[in-house]
Write an enzyme that holds these catalytic residues in place. Structure first.
Site, PDB file in Angstrom:
ATOM      1  N   TYR A   1      -3.470   0.232  10.159  1.00 14.73           N
ATOM      2  CA  TYR A   1      -3.492  -0.421   8.484  1.00 14.73           C
ATOM      3  C   TYR A   1      -1.898   0.024   7.982  1.00 14.73           C
ATOM      4  O   TYR A   1      -1.284  -0.620   7.616  1.00 14.73           O
ATOM      5  CB  TYR A   1      -4.305   0.601   7.882  1.00 14.73           C
ATOM      6  CG  TYR A   1      -4.534   0.204   6.401  1.00 14.73           C
ATOM      7  CD1 TYR A   1      -3.884   0.943   5.392  1.00 14.73           C
ATOM      8  CD2 TYR A   1      -4.968  -0.973   5.858  1.00 14.73           C
ATOM      9  CE1 TYR A   1      -3.660   0.636   3.827  1.00 14.73           C
ATOM     10  CE2 TYR A   1      -5.207  -1.268   4.537  1.00 14.73           C
ATOM     11  CZ  TYR A   1      -4.444  -0.417   3.576  1.00 14.73           C
ATOM     12  OH  TYR A   1      -4.463  -0.838   2.087  1.00 14.73           O
TER      13      TYR A   1
ATOM     14  N   SER B   1       0.843  -1.018   0.078  1.00 15.80           N
ATOM     15  CA  SER B   1       0.038   0.142  -0.102  1.00 15.80           C
ATOM     16  C   SER B   1       0.980   1.277   0.124  1.00 15.80           C
ATOM     17  O   SER B   1       2.029   1.192   0.306  1.00 15.80           O
ATOM     18  CB  SER B   1      -0.938   0.062   1.284  1.00 15.80           C
ATOM     19  OG  SER B   1      -1.368   1.359   1.604  1.00 15.80           O
TER      20      SER B   1
END
Ligand code: NAP
Ligand code: GCO
Length: 266
Positions: free
Chosen positions: A160, A147
């Site tokens: 996250y 990501s």
């Protein structure tokens, strides 16, 4: 010249691929010649929706299973079932993931842990489950879906970012520990992709104007737009194919240039 990008004869297990990025990667692998696509969902309902989506896309060489990737026993049992019902797992894509957008000081520990378990521990569980067979064959591909948050932080996504940052290093460590078995482990780092996971960030305001985060990401992306899951197809096929046999421990960012760009002046 042999098509080094071909996935002919390969079986690919893509976790959490009933829709979204995982589904798009599955479609790309089928177009590249993959023999079998295997995917899992966390529920029977999602599995059925996924199977219907594959059928609508004309994909018939697909095998779907219910499996919670955070449950080690379920994952080990699924890998045994895949080996028995489908065959060897040539390619593992650790795609399943969640995000919780909560200010860290307001986040409960169990919420933080759930993100870590799904986005970091699960890729370890699934990779450890497929490695022995890949080691025996002295060949395999593991692709971890990283990501922007493997490199950058932002408000409300502490768990996250911690998970995806850890996933970057897990990728590098699998490369280091298993490269000698001709196993390549790389990361694919999507930028901001229009899927259900980012839908809340793209919802129109009550007055019909764009969501502030929508405008923000368009200003941070050189092309001035969100990316489509299908734009991950080429990089995903590359990392799954023999074309990337000498690429290992690399995070391939498919972000439209976000990481290179200071952002459009307001
Ligand atoms: P999505 O549409 O929310 O899909 C996530 C998938 O993960 C769903 O299919 C879901 O399965 C599955 N999943 C979640 N927890 C699971 C569990 N415990 N067991 C099994 N499956 C589980 O998200 P997406 O946008 O496609 O994201 C896919 C991956 O890309 C994620 O790792 C995400 O972090 C990453 N990513 C996304 C973006 C983006 O902008 N969208 C950018 C960079 C990275 P069910 O079908 O059971 O719900
Ligand atoms: C967010 C987004 C991002 C994307 C992706 C970016 O809230 O900032 O959900 O985290 O999902 O990971 O690469």
């Amino acid at each position: 010249m042999e098509n080094i990008f071909s996935l002919e004869g390969k079986n690919a297990w893509i976790t959490g691929a009933s829709h979204g990025i995982g589904f798009s990667i599955a479609e790309a692998y089928v177009k590249a010649g993959a023999s079998n696509i295997i995917f899992n969902s966390s529920s029977e309902a999602s599995l059925q929706r996924g199977l219907e989506a594959y059928a609508r896309a004309g994909i018939t060489n697909v095998h779907g299973y219910v499996c919670d990737v955070t449950d080690e026993a379920e994952v080990k049992a699924l890998v045994e079932k895949i080996h028995a019902e489908v065959g060897q797992i040539d390619i593992l894509v650790n795609n399943a993931g969640i995000i919780k957008r909560i200010p860290m000081h307001e986040m409960e520990r169990k919420e933080f842990q759930q993100v870590i378990d799904t986005d970091l521990v699960a890729p370890y569980i699934c990779s450890a489950a497929v490695l022995p067979e890949m080691m025996e064959r002295r060949e395999g591909k593991i692709i971890n879906i990283c990501s922007m948050m493997s490199e950058l932080g932002r408000e409300t996504v502490s768990a996250y970012a911690a998970a995806k940052g850890g996933l970057k290093m897990l990728t590098r460590n699998i490369c280091s520990e298993y490269g000698g078995y001709n196993i390549q482990c790389n990361g694919l780092g999507p930028g901001y992709i229009a899927t259900s996971q980012t839908a809340p960030l793209r919802e129109k305001q009550p007055d019909g104007t764009p969501h502030p985060f929508d405008s923000f990401i368009c200003a941070k992306t050189p092309a001035g737009r969100w990316l489509d899951p299908d734009e991950l197809a080429g990089p995903a096929v590359f990392l799954a194919s023999h074309a990337s046999d000498a690429v290992n421990g690399h995070i391939l960012y498919v972000d439209g240039g976000i990481l290179a760009y200071i952002g459009k002046q307001p």
